[in-house]
Design a protein around this motif. Structure first.
Motif, PDB file in Angstrom:
ATOM      1  N   VAL A  92       0.836  -1.201   0.000  1.00 53.37           N
ATOM      2  CA  VAL A  92       0.000   0.000   0.000  1.00 53.37           C
ATOM      3  C   VAL A  92       0.869   1.250   0.000  1.00 53.37           C
ATOM      4  N   SER A  93       1.931   1.247   0.794  1.00 48.58           N
ATOM      5  CA  SER A  93       2.854   2.387   0.816  1.00 48.58           C
ATOM      6  C   SER A  93       3.478   2.609  -0.558  1.00 48.58           C
ATOM      7  N   ALA A  94       3.828   1.518  -1.220  1.00 53.81           N
ATOM      8  CA  ALA A  94       4.407   1.637  -2.562  1.00 53.81           C
ATOM      9  C   ALA A  94       3.405   2.235  -3.531  1.00 53.81           C
ATOM     10  N   ALA A  95       2.141   1.830  -3.407  1.00 53.03           N
ATOM     11  CA  ALA A  95       1.101   2.378  -4.299  1.00 53.03           C
ATOM     12  C   ALA A  95       0.970   3.878  -4.106  1.00 53.03           C
ATOM     13  N   ILE A  96       1.067   4.312  -2.852  1.00 50.76           N
ATOM     14  CA  ILE A  96       0.951   5.741  -2.572  1.00 50.76           C
ATOM     15  C   ILE A  96       2.130   6.508  -3.167  1.00 50.76           C
ATOM     16  N   ASP A 106      -4.791  -6.128  -6.384  1.00 51.94           N
ATOM     17  CA  ASP A 106      -4.384  -4.806  -6.850  1.00 51.94           C
ATOM     18  C   ASP A 106      -4.640  -3.810  -5.729  1.00 51.94           C
ATOM     19  N   TYR A 107      -3.638  -3.008  -5.408  1.00 53.70           N
ATOM     20  CA  TYR A 107      -3.750  -1.898  -4.459  1.00 53.70           C
ATOM     21  C   TYR A 107      -3.633  -0.635  -5.295  1.00 53.70           C
ATOM     22  N   ILE A 108      -4.732   0.108  -5.375  1.00 56.22           N
ATOM     23  CA  ILE A 108      -4.803   1.250  -6.277  1.00 56.22           C
ATOM     24  C   ILE A 108      -5.137   2.499  -5.477  1.00 56.22           C
ATOM     25  N   LEU A 109      -4.328   3.528  -5.628  1.00 54.96           N
ATOM     26  CA  LEU A 109      -4.584   4.820  -5.003  1.00 54.96           C
ATOM     27  C   LEU A 109      -5.156   5.737  -6.068  1.00 54.96           C
ATOM     28  N   ARG A 110      -6.312   6.316  -5.786  1.00 55.41           N
ATOM     29  CA  ARG A 110      -7.007   7.158  -6.765  1.00 55.41           C
ATOM     30  C   ARG A 110      -7.561   8.392  -6.074  1.00 55.41           C
ATOM     31  N   GLN A 111      -7.443   9.525  -6.748  1.00 53.54           N
ATOM     32  CA  GLN A 111      -8.092  10.742  -6.270  1.00 53.54           C
ATOM     33  C   GLN A 111      -9.345  10.937  -7.110  1.00 53.54           C
ATOM     34  N   ILE A 112     -10.472  11.121  -6.437  1.00 52.77           N
ATOM     35  CA  ILE A 112     -11.755  11.307  -7.117  1.00 52.77           C
ATOM     36  C   ILE A 112     -12.307  12.672  -6.742  1.00 52.77           C
ATOM     37  N   THR A 113     -12.718  13.437  -7.752  1.00 56.61           N
ATOM     38  CA  THR A 113     -13.382  14.712  -7.530  1.00 56.61           C
ATOM     39  C   THR A 113     -14.797  14.598  -8.068  1.00 56.61           C
ATOM     40  N   ILE A 114     -15.762  15.004  -7.251  1.00 59.00           N
ATOM     41  CA  ILE A 114     -17.163  15.022  -7.671  1.00 59.00           C
ATOM     42  C   ILE A 114     -17.622  16.474  -7.650  1.00 59.00           C
ATOM     43  N   ASP A 115     -18.047  16.946  -8.806  1.00 59.43           N
ATOM     44  CA  ASP A 115     -18.514  18.327  -8.946  1.00 59.43           C
ATOM     45  C   ASP A 115     -19.761  18.564  -8.095  1.00 59.43           C
ATOM     46  N   PRO A 116     -20.056  19.825  -7.755  1.00 61.55           N
ATOM     47  CA  PRO A 116     -21.309  20.118  -7.056  1.00 61.55           C
ATOM     48  C   PRO A 116     -22.488  19.544  -7.847  1.00 61.55           C
ATOM     49  N   GLY A 117     -23.373  18.848  -7.154  1.00 59.52           N
ATOM     50  CA  GLY A 117     -24.523  18.215  -7.802  1.00 59.52           C
ATOM     51  C   GLY A 117     -24.194  16.890  -8.471  1.00 59.52           C
ATOM     52  N   GLY A 118     -22.943  16.464  -8.435  1.00 64.00           N
ATOM     53  CA  GLY A 118     -22.525  15.231  -9.103  1.00 64.00           C
ATOM     54  C   GLY A 118     -22.841  13.990  -8.292  1.00 64.00           C
ATOM     55  N   SER A 119     -22.739  12.842  -8.989  1.00 65.72           N
ATOM     56  CA  SER A 119     -23.080  11.562  -8.383  1.00 65.72           C
ATOM     57  C   SER A 119     -22.233  10.448  -8.976  1.00 65.72           C
ATOM     58  N   TYR A 138     -11.281   1.908   0.653  1.00 68.19           N
ATOM     59  CA  TYR A 138     -11.027   2.739   1.839  1.00 68.19           C
ATOM     60  C   TYR A 138     -10.885   4.175   1.360  1.00 68.19           C
ATOM     61  N   ALA A 139     -11.677   5.085   1.929  1.00 66.28           N
ATOM     62  CA  ALA A 139     -11.674   6.469   1.435  1.00 66.28           C
ATOM     63  C   ALA A 139     -11.496   7.474   2.565  1.00 66.28           C
ATOM     64  N   LEU A 140     -10.837   8.559   2.225  1.00 65.16           N
ATOM     65  CA  LEU A 140     -10.691   9.724   3.086  1.00 65.16           C
ATOM     66  C   LEU A 140     -11.343  10.895   2.357  1.00 65.16           C
ATOM     67  N   ILE A 141     -12.222  11.606   3.046  1.00 66.45           N
ATOM     68  CA  ILE A 141     -12.821  12.811   2.469  1.00 66.45           C
ATOM     69  C   ILE A 141     -11.798  13.924   2.664  1.00 66.45           C
ATOM     70  N   ALA A 142     -11.189  14.373   1.577  1.00 66.17           N
ATOM     71  CA  ALA A 142     -10.161  15.412   1.644  1.00 66.17           C
ATOM     72  C   ALA A 142     -10.772  16.811   1.626  1.00 66.17           C
ATOM     73  N   GLN A 143     -11.928  16.939   0.946  1.00 70.10           N
ATOM     74  CA  GLN A 143     -12.572  18.250   0.815  1.00 70.10           C
ATOM     75  C   GLN A 143     -14.039  18.032   0.501  1.00 70.10           C
ATOM     76  N   VAL A 162      -8.774   7.646  -2.295  1.00 70.42           N
ATOM     77  CA  VAL A 162      -9.328   6.302  -2.192  1.00 70.42           C
ATOM     78  C   VAL A 162      -8.244   5.253  -2.431  1.00 70.42           C
ATOM     79  N   VAL A 163      -8.253   4.205  -1.612  1.00 70.34           N
ATOM     80  CA  VAL A 163      -7.424   3.027  -1.854  1.00 70.34           C
ATOM     81  C   VAL A 163      -8.370   1.860  -2.124  1.00 70.34           C
TER      82      VAL A 163
END
Length: 144
Positions: free
Chosen positions: A11-15, A46-59, A70-75, A121-122
Motif C-alpha cells: 500500500v505504501s508503494a502504491a501511494i 491490486d492496491y490502487i490509489l485514486r483521487q476522485i473529484t465530484i462536482d457540485p450536484g454530481g453523483s 477505503y476512502a478519506l474525504i479530503a474536501q 481512495v485506496v
C-alpha cells in the motif's frame, strides 16, 4: 505478521508511485473525475490509489466493488446511500469510510453541496478487477 508487513509495504508503494492511469469500467456517473495516483499488485490483489473529484450536484451512480474500498474525504461533503435509498452516512472533510465488496453492497455517493468533493481512495481488489461495477438503480427514491 510478515504478511501484514508486506501488505502495508505494498500500500505504501502504491501511494508513492506515479504511474500511467489504468482503464476502469465506466459507471453511470455525473460530474465525477478520477485520477490514478499509483498501483501495485501483490499476492493476487491490486492496491490502487485514486483521487476522485465530484462536482457540485454530481453523483457516482449506483455501483458496487469487487474488492474493499477505503476512502478519506479530503474536501467537501459526501452523502452515501445504500441500495434501499437509506442514508448510511454523511461524510465531511477528514472523515473516512469503508465500502465492502460484493454485489450485495450496491451504493451511490452524491455531492449535494456547492463546492467540489475530493476523495482519496485506496482500492484493494482481486488482481485485474475493474474499479467498480455498474448496478441497476434500485426501486426507491433518494431523500431530498
Amino acid at each position: 505478521m510478515r504478511k501484514r508487513h508486506q501488505v502495508l509495504l505494498a500500500v505504501s508503494a502504491a501511494i508513492g508511485l506515479s504511474l500511467t492511469p489504468i482503464n476502469a469500467s465506466a459507471t453511470p456517473s455525473t460530474g465525477v473525475h478520477g485520477e490514478i495516483l499509483g498501483q501495485v499488485t501483490f499476492d493476487g490483489k491490486d492496491y490502487i490509489l485514486r483521487q476522485i473529484t465530484i462536482d457540485p450536484g454530481g453523483s457516482t451512480g449506483w455501483h458496487f466493488h469487487d474488492g474493499t474500498l477505503y476512502a478519506l474525504i479530503a474536501q467537501g461533503t459526501l452523502s452515501h446511500y445504500r441500495s434501499d435509498c437509506s442514508v448510511d452516512g454523511i461524510y465531511s472533510a477528514g472523515n473516512t469510510l469503508i465500502e465492502p465488496s460484493g454485489s450485495d453492497h450496491v451504493h451511490i455517493g452524491n455531492n449535494s453541496q456547492t463546492t467540489p468533493l475530493v476523495l482519496e481512495v485506496v482500492y484493494v481488489n482481486p488482481a485485474g478487477s475493474p474499479l467498480s461495477e455498474d448496478a441497476a438503480p434500485p426501486n426507491c427514491q433518494l431523500p431530498g
